[in-house]
Design a protein around this motif. Structure first.
Motif, PDB file in Angstrom:
ATOM      1  N   ASP A  24      26.491  54.898  66.663  1.00  0.00           N
ATOM      2  CA  ASP A  24      25.090  54.561  66.469  1.00  0.00           C
ATOM      3  C   ASP A  24      24.759  54.368  64.996  1.00  0.00           C
ATOM      4  N   GLN A  25      25.357  53.346  64.418  1.00  0.00           N
ATOM      5  CA  GLN A  25      25.195  53.072  62.994  1.00  0.00           C
ATOM      6  C   GLN A  25      23.747  52.824  62.613  1.00  0.00           C
ATOM      7  N   LEU A  26      22.995  52.180  63.493  1.00  0.00           N
ATOM      8  CA  LEU A  26      21.590  51.900  63.197  1.00  0.00           C
ATOM      9  C   LEU A  26      20.829  53.192  62.937  1.00  0.00           C
ATOM     10  N   ALA A  27      21.033  54.193  63.805  1.00  0.00           N
ATOM     11  CA  ALA A  27      20.364  55.487  63.626  1.00  0.00           C
ATOM     12  C   ALA A  27      20.853  56.192  62.366  1.00  0.00           C
ATOM     13  N   ASP A  28      22.164  56.070  62.090  1.00  0.00           N
ATOM     14  CA  ASP A  28      22.731  56.717  60.903  1.00  0.00           C
ATOM     15  C   ASP A  28      22.128  56.157  59.620  1.00  0.00           C
ATOM     16  N   LYS A  30      19.189  54.711  59.234  1.00  0.00           N
ATOM     17  CA  LYS A  30      17.798  55.157  59.123  1.00  0.00           C
ATOM     18  C   LYS A  30      17.719  56.611  58.666  1.00  0.00           C
ATOM     19  N   GLN A  31      18.605  57.440  59.209  1.00  0.00           N
ATOM     20  CA  GLN A  31      18.605  58.855  58.840  1.00  0.00           C
ATOM     21  C   GLN A  31      19.026  59.039  57.384  1.00  0.00           C
ATOM     22  N   ARG A  32      19.997  58.266  56.950  1.00  0.00           N
ATOM     23  CA  ARG A  32      20.487  58.339  55.569  1.00  0.00           C
ATOM     24  C   ARG A  32      19.446  57.824  54.587  1.00  0.00           C
ATOM     25  N   GLY A  33      18.692  56.815  55.036  1.00  0.00           N
ATOM     26  CA  GLY A  33      17.656  56.254  54.172  1.00  0.00           C
ATOM     27  C   GLY A  33      18.131  55.156  53.255  1.00  0.00           C
ATOM     28  N   SER A  34      19.318  54.598  53.553  1.00  0.00           N
ATOM     29  CA  SER A  34      19.821  53.515  52.701  1.00  0.00           C
ATOM     30  C   SER A  34      20.751  52.609  53.496  1.00  0.00           C
ATOM     31  N   ILE A  67      16.904  42.861  55.322  1.00  0.00           N
ATOM     32  CA  ILE A  67      17.376  43.743  56.393  1.00  0.00           C
ATOM     33  C   ILE A  67      17.045  45.199  56.066  1.00  0.00           C
ATOM     34  N   ALA A  68      17.254  45.593  54.806  1.00  0.00           N
ATOM     35  CA  ALA A  68      16.916  46.960  54.404  1.00  0.00           C
ATOM     36  C   ALA A  68      15.420  47.222  54.589  1.00  0.00           C
ATOM     37  N   LYS A  69      14.602  46.255  54.202  1.00  0.00           N
ATOM     38  CA  LYS A  69      13.148  46.400  54.352  1.00  0.00           C
ATOM     39  C   LYS A  69      12.760  46.547  55.810  1.00  0.00           C
ATOM     40  N   SER A  70      13.421  45.789  56.688  1.00  0.00           N
ATOM     41  CA  SER A  70      13.094  45.869  58.115  1.00  0.00           C
ATOM     42  C   SER A  70      13.423  47.238  58.696  1.00  0.00           C
ATOM     43  N   LEU A  71      14.363  47.921  58.065  1.00  0.00           N
ATOM     44  CA  LEU A  71      14.772  49.257  58.526  1.00  0.00           C
ATOM     45  C   LEU A  71      13.989  50.368  57.842  1.00  0.00           C
ATOM     46  N   GLY A  72      13.220  50.004  56.830  1.00  0.00           N
ATOM     47  CA  GLY A  72      12.460  50.995  56.090  1.00  0.00           C
ATOM     48  C   GLY A  72      13.334  51.874  55.215  1.00  0.00           C
ATOM     49  N   VAL A  73      14.439  51.312  54.713  1.00  0.00           N
ATOM     50  CA  VAL A  73      15.348  52.089  53.867  1.00  0.00           C
ATOM     51  C   VAL A  73      15.579  51.349  52.551  1.00  0.00           C
ATOM     52  N   LYS A  74      16.143  52.044  51.578  1.00  0.00           N
ATOM     53  CA  LYS A  74      16.441  51.400  50.297  1.00  0.00           C
ATOM     54  C   LYS A  74      17.767  50.648  50.397  1.00  0.00           C
ATOM     55  N   LEU A  75      17.919  49.667  49.549  1.00  0.00           N
ATOM     56  CA  LEU A  75      19.139  48.868  49.535  1.00  0.00           C
ATOM     57  C   LEU A  75      20.079  49.358  48.449  1.00  0.00           C
ATOM     58  N   GLU A  76      21.350  49.560  48.821  1.00  0.00           N
ATOM     59  CA  GLU A  76      22.398  49.874  47.862  1.00  0.00           C
ATOM     60  C   GLU A  76      23.424  48.741  47.911  1.00  0.00           C
ATOM     61  N   LEU A  77      23.692  48.140  46.769  1.00  0.00           N
ATOM     62  CA  LEU A  77      24.677  47.066  46.698  1.00  0.00           C
ATOM     63  C   LEU A  77      26.009  47.616  46.192  1.00  0.00           C
ATOM     64  N   LYS A  78      27.077  47.194  46.833  1.00  0.00           N
ATOM     65  CA  LYS A  78      28.415  47.577  46.382  1.00  0.00           C
ATOM     66  C   LYS A  78      29.225  46.309  46.167  1.00  0.00           C
ATOM     67  N   GLN A  79      29.674  46.101  44.940  1.00  0.00           N
ATOM     68  CA  GLN A  79      30.470  44.924  44.636  1.00  0.00           C
ATOM     69  C   GLN A  79      31.911  45.123  45.090  1.00  0.00           C
ATOM     70  N   ILE A  80      32.437  44.111  45.780  1.00  0.00           N
ATOM     71  CA  ILE A  80      33.787  44.189  46.319  1.00  0.00           C
ATOM     72  C   ILE A  80      34.511  42.877  46.062  1.00  0.00           C
ATOM     73  N   ALA A  81      35.830  42.932  46.071  1.00  0.00           N
ATOM     74  CA  ALA A  81      36.650  41.742  45.891  1.00  0.00           C
ATOM     75  C   ALA A  81      36.758  40.987  47.210  1.00  0.00           C
ATOM     76  N   VAL A  82      37.068  39.701  47.143  1.00  0.00           N
ATOM     77  CA  VAL A  82      37.188  38.880  48.348  1.00  0.00           C
ATOM     78  C   VAL A  82      38.179  39.497  49.340  1.00  0.00           C
ATOM     79  N   HIS A 231      19.844  44.254  65.848  1.00  0.00           N
ATOM     80  CA  HIS A 231      18.748  44.344  64.887  1.00  0.00           C
ATOM     81  C   HIS A 231      18.899  43.301  63.777  1.00  0.00           C
ATOM     82  N   VAL A 232      20.110  43.185  63.229  1.00  0.00           N
ATOM     83  CA  VAL A 232      20.353  42.228  62.150  1.00  0.00           C
ATOM     84  C   VAL A 232      20.075  40.802  62.622  1.00  0.00           C
TER      85      VAL A 232
END
Length: 272
Positions: A24-28, A30-34, A67-82, A231-232
């Motif tokens: 249940d990643q969606l719930a996780d 929301k609970q985490r807040g990000s 998407i973060a706004k629709s969930l009511g959570v903050k957005l965290e960006l993580k840069q990754i390689a291709v 949701h997405v």
């Protein structure tokens, strides 16, 4: 029989334990807040560092933000390689990928894709002075591409006799073309347009026709997370209907930008 049953039960327990790690990643989220969104961070205008603020911004970032706004959570960006995109997602280090992730049958076996939010034309650029007129002229030549990208795959299919030289990011692959270490560069059309504008006037760049690939981009998610995936897709469809998806395109890629591209696609299910 009891021994077989015990083995089966043990296997089921292991399976359930593994599944529960991301249950249940969606719930996780929301609970985490990000919401942790994996982006490349080096591909302008999709995700790149603003030279003034040093913050990562772009087309992909704006979709992650929505998407973060629709969930009511903050957005965290993580840069990754291709090459690290899918492993980072599968190992749970990011929740979602907005990282120039073109759909392929192989990737679709590993992860879930959202509806398409961008369609990229993969083309090949060359130095005008070399005199190449078509992609076929690059037979037996060297063509640069991002390591692990669909551009690399497209080149191998379009020009099987060419030697594909891969790099970690688009600027490095472009530099190889400028320095004469390769004769061609395979990338998305809009990135090639930007590089063409940035090229030294003494060594102008030409973009060859036709495209070697039409690539549907989707947001990447882990398989089995039906609530999060739904949701997405719901957010993307709502953005298409409201015009927000078009506004993001125009902001980063439209007629008032250096790319001057026209949006001739819409958010819809990827049909592989």
């Amino acid at each position: 029989m009891r021994k077989i049953t015990a083995v089966a039960m043990a296997a089921l327990t292991l399976s359930l334990t593994a599944t529960s790690a991301f249950a249940d990643q969606l719930a996780d989220i929301k609970q985490r807040g990000s919401l942790v969104c994996g982006v490349l961070g080096t591909v302008e205008p999709f995700s790149f560092s603003n030279p003034q603020t040093r913050e990562v911004q772009g087309y992909d970032v704006d979709f992650c933000s929505a998407i973060a706004k629709s969930l009511g959570v903050k957005l965290e960006l993580k840069q990754i390689a291709v090459a690290a995109r899918i492993p980072e997602l599968q190992q749970g280090r990011v929740d979602i990928l907005a990282a120039a992730l073109g759909w392929t049958p192989e990737r679709a076996q590993q992860i879930a894709y959202s509806d398409q939010y961008y369609v990229s034309l993969t083309k090949v650029a060359v130095k005008r002075s070399e005199g190449f007129k078509s992609v076929a002229d690059l037979a037996g030549k060297r063509i640069s591409a991002n390591k692990g990208s669909t551009s690399e795959t497209a080149v191998k299919k379009a020009v099987p006799t060419a030697s594909t030289v891969t790099f970690q990011d688009a600027p490095t692959a472009f530099l190889a073309l400028q320095q004469g270490r390769v004769e061609g560069l395979a990338l998305g059309e809009m990135m090639l347009v930007k590089f063409k504008l940035q090229a030294d006037p003494s060594t102008p760049i030409e973009i060859l026709e036709p495209p070697v690939m039409h690539e549907q981009w989707g947001l990447g998610m882990r398989k089995g997370e039906s609530a999060f995936i739904a949701h997405v897709n719901g957010v993307l469809q709502a953005m298409e209907k409201s015009g927000d998806a078009t506004k993001i395109f125009d902001k980063w890629l439209g007629s008032s930008t250096a790319y001057k591209l026209r949006r001739d696609f819409k958010v819809e299910q990827i049909k592989g």
